[in-house]
Design an enzyme around this catalytic site. Sequence first.
Site, mmCIF file in Angstrom:
data_model
loop_
_atom_site.group_PDB
_atom_site.id
_atom_site.type_symbol
_atom_site.label_atom_id
_atom_site.label_comp_id
_atom_site.label_asym_id
_atom_site.label_seq_id
_atom_site.Cartn_x
_atom_site.Cartn_y
_atom_site.Cartn_z
ATOM 1 N N SER A 66 0.844 -1.144 -0.020
ATOM 2 C CA SER A 66 -0.160 0.026 0.134
ATOM 3 C C SER A 66 0.536 1.423 0.124
ATOM 4 C CB SER A 66 -1.089 -0.063 1.182
ATOM 5 O OG SER A 66 -1.932 -0.794 0.746
ATOM 6 N N LYS A 69 0.204 3.285 -2.992
ATOM 7 C CA LYS A 69 -0.880 4.501 -2.889
ATOM 8 C C LYS A 69 -0.614 6.000 -3.180
ATOM 9 C CE LYS A 69 -4.380 1.807 -0.620
ATOM 10 N NZ LYS A 69 -3.790 0.564 -0.588
ATOM 11 N N SER A 115 -6.341 3.117 3.544
ATOM 12 C CA SER A 115 -5.715 2.160 2.804
ATOM 13 C C SER A 115 -6.399 1.264 2.162
ATOM 14 C CB SER A 115 -4.440 1.524 3.687
ATOM 15 O OG SER A 115 -3.494 0.943 3.075
ATOM 16 N N TRP A 208 1.554 -3.366 3.908
ATOM 17 C CA TRP A 208 1.699 -4.517 4.493
ATOM 18 C C TRP A 208 1.479 -5.666 3.486
ATOM 19 C CZ3 TRP A 208 -1.305 -6.208 9.341
ATOM 20 C CH2 TRP A 208 -0.840 -7.619 9.674
ATOM 21 N N ARG A 247 5.858 -0.941 12.767
ATOM 22 C CA ARG A 247 6.249 -0.112 11.679
ATOM 23 C C ARG A 247 6.249 1.353 12.007
ATOM 24 N NH1 ARG A 247 1.821 -1.758 7.434
ATOM 25 N NH2 ARG A 247 0.637 -1.815 9.649
#
Length: 262
Positions: A66, A69, A115, A208, A247
């Site tokens: 993602s 994006k 997301s 992810w 993360r």
Amino acid sequence: MKLLLAWLVFLFASNTQAFGWKESPKVGELFNDAEVNGTFVLYDVAAQQYLGHNEARAGVRFLPASTFKIPHTLIGLSVGAVGSVDEILPYKGPPQPFIKAWAKDMGLRDAISLSNVPIYQELARRIGLERMQEHVVRMDYGNKEVGTCVDSFWLAGPLKISALEQALFLAKLAQGTLPFPPEAQKSVREIALLEQGADWKLYGKTGWQNAPGQGVGWWVGWVEKNDHIYAFALNIDIQKDADAGKRVELGKASLEALGITQ
């Protein structure tokens, strides 16, 4: 195969030598304490230098998931697949998606925040394979390969990108120097903004691969502070659900350790 590996090593070495790499023991300690395998790259635009942890992994390409994006939005705006980040796209995903909040029509401003994979898959179909390939090459994104499936290449391959490449790409976006319309770049920067203070702004996007299973997790973005730009990219191996939360947590701690944020 040996020739290919040798060429990749040469490219990576040339890239890091051009900008310089400084290993940070403080960031390395953060990764050790978090018990994760990964890398953190900070690209100081003014100094033209990389700082971070795990130089070898920083040059390894993984699926962007993602984090794509960000460039995906830029391409969509640039080719007119959407008129703005607030134009509503129809939801055409499964009735019960991985994240319940996905299951409705929405614009890219909300879709990037959530997301929302199905919304961006609809955007990809509007862009089309030929235009997508053309613009991924134009922005020099990773290995620049979109394959034959326009709505899954960033999730399942063949597109891959390294942390070093992520940081350089985002530094260009932050400066507005990508070969795309300035207004499109401005709109992407606007919806990528996460937090801000008196003299700083933090932009970013998580990713992810293979969510919610084991895979590679990302957090990428940049910090604008006192007219300076610091682009960053983190990726880690996600072995269990609890790793996903590391993360952003680890990324923010790394930025603080390097003196970018406090």
